[in-house]
Design a protein around this motif. Structure first.
Motif, PDB file in Angstrom:
ATOM      1  N   SER A 279      47.624   7.551  52.509  1.00  0.00           N
ATOM      2  CA  SER A 279      48.051   8.720  51.741  1.00  0.00           C
ATOM      3  C   SER A 279      46.910   9.434  51.036  1.00  0.00           C
ATOM      4  O   SER A 279      47.133  10.165  50.068  1.00  0.00           O
TER       5      SER A 279
ATOM      6  N   LYS B 159      43.295   5.349  54.092  1.00  0.00           N
ATOM      7  CA  LYS B 159      43.719   4.444  53.039  1.00  0.00           C
ATOM      8  C   LYS B 159      42.521   3.577  52.670  1.00  0.00           C
ATOM      9  O   LYS B 159      41.666   3.277  53.515  1.00  0.00           O
TER      10      LYS B 159
ATOM     11  N   LYS C  51      50.166  14.828  56.802  1.00  0.00           N
ATOM     12  CA  LYS C  51      50.065  13.441  56.384  1.00  0.00           C
ATOM     13  C   LYS C  51      48.695  13.173  55.776  1.00  0.00           C
ATOM     14  O   LYS C  51      47.808  14.021  55.782  1.00  0.00           O
ATOM     15  N   GLY C  52      48.513  11.957  55.276  1.00  0.00           N
ATOM     16  CA  GLY C  52      47.218  11.554  54.755  1.00  0.00           C
ATOM     17  C   GLY C  52      46.227  11.256  55.865  1.00  0.00           C
ATOM     18  O   GLY C  52      46.591  11.144  57.051  1.00  0.00           O
TER      19      GLY C  52
ATOM     20  N   PRO D 152      44.747  11.909  46.576  1.00  0.00           N
ATOM     21  CA  PRO D 152      46.098  11.439  46.907  1.00  0.00           C
ATOM     22  C   PRO D 152      47.000  12.616  47.279  1.00  0.00           C
ATOM     23  O   PRO D 152      46.915  13.689  46.673  1.00  0.00           O
ATOM     24  N   VAL D 153      47.866  12.399  48.273  1.00  0.00           N
ATOM     25  CA  VAL D 153      48.720  13.483  48.761  1.00  0.00           C
ATOM     26  C   VAL D 153      49.497  14.139  47.632  1.00  0.00           C
ATOM     27  O   VAL D 153      49.643  15.365  47.585  1.00  0.00           O
ATOM     28  N   ASP D 154      49.986  13.343  46.673  1.00  0.00           N
ATOM     29  CA  ASP D 154      50.819  13.917  45.610  1.00  0.00           C
ATOM     30  C   ASP D 154      50.023  14.689  44.572  1.00  0.00           C
ATOM     31  O   ASP D 154      50.604  15.254  43.639  1.00  0.00           O
TER      32      ASP D 154
END
Length: 228
Positions: A163, A151, A147-148, A137-139
């Motif tokens: 993401s 999905k 960007k990701g 996950p990006v976070d």
């Protein structure tokens, strides 16, 4: 024929241009993070699998990598005169990798958490999957500004967008590479085909991940290692 992977492909052929002056006289996999070459961090993950074969592709400054990897038992796939990109590189290395599904790993990332390769091994289901990608996950990424990539649905099937970042580790079947006409091509060509066939899956990594593809990533990765 069993559909369990037996070999690992390490991508070590690239020019490392994003590293600037650091790769003028040294291949990117030999850049040190926390006092050790990036490729040795990758080999820690690989050796935990106890695979039958480890293969690395070489192109840029191959003599340095050969001197480093041969004593560690790594088999070498030399790409010359031109570099073959990820998909072409795997296809050229198949005489060394064998016909089973293979793990692939990009050495230019640091993982903080469980071994992504052992997680992939436990989740691999060849009856439904032709490729299983480890995504982050990006976070949960460190130093990532883009960007990701994908999905996932509730079953883990993935499509473009979203993401999730591809972390550079996967299990894949190699048969789909054989009828791609280009000699040098990205794995994205195969992934897009598998996506249309509903055979492309992802596993979501529970830890943190740092891309060491640019000079600033070295300090970020060392901070991530120190936090463990």
């Amino acid at each position: 024929m069993t559909q369990d992977p037996e070999a690992v492909m390490l991508f070590a052929a690239g020019f490392g241009t994003r590293m600037g002056a650091l790769t003028e006289n040294r291949p990117k996999p030999l850049i040190k993070v926390a006092g050790r070459p990036l490729i040795d961090h990758a080999l820690d993950l690989v050796n935990a699998l106890q695979p039958k074969r480890i293969v690395a592709n070489l192109h840029y400054l191959p003599d340095q990598l050969e001197a480093h990897l041969v004593p560690k038992g790594v088999l070498l796939s030399h790409e010359k005169p031109e570099i073959l990109e990820t998909g072409g590189g795997i296809r050229a290395a198949l005489p060394l990798l064998g016909s089973h599904p293979v793990y692939t790993l990009n050495p230019d990332a640091i993982w903080s958490g469980p071994n992504p390769l052992t997680m992939l091994r436990e989740a691999w289901n060849p009856d439904h999957m032709d490729a299983l990608l480890m995504c982050v996950p990006v976070d949960q990424t460190v130093g990532h500004t883009g960007k990701g990539d994908f999905k996932a649905d509730e079953n883990g099937r993935i499509v473009r967008g979203g993401s999730l970042i591809y972390g550079g580790a996967q299990i894949m079947k190699s048969e789909g590479l054989m009828d791609i006409p280009e000699k040098a091509f990205s794995l994205n060509v195969l992934w897009d085909r598998l996506q249309r066939q509903d055979r492309l899956f992802a596993l979501t990594y529970p830890g943190r991940w740092c891309d060491v593809g640019h000079p600033e990533g070295i300090a970020l990765a060392e901070g991530l290692i120190a936090d463990v």
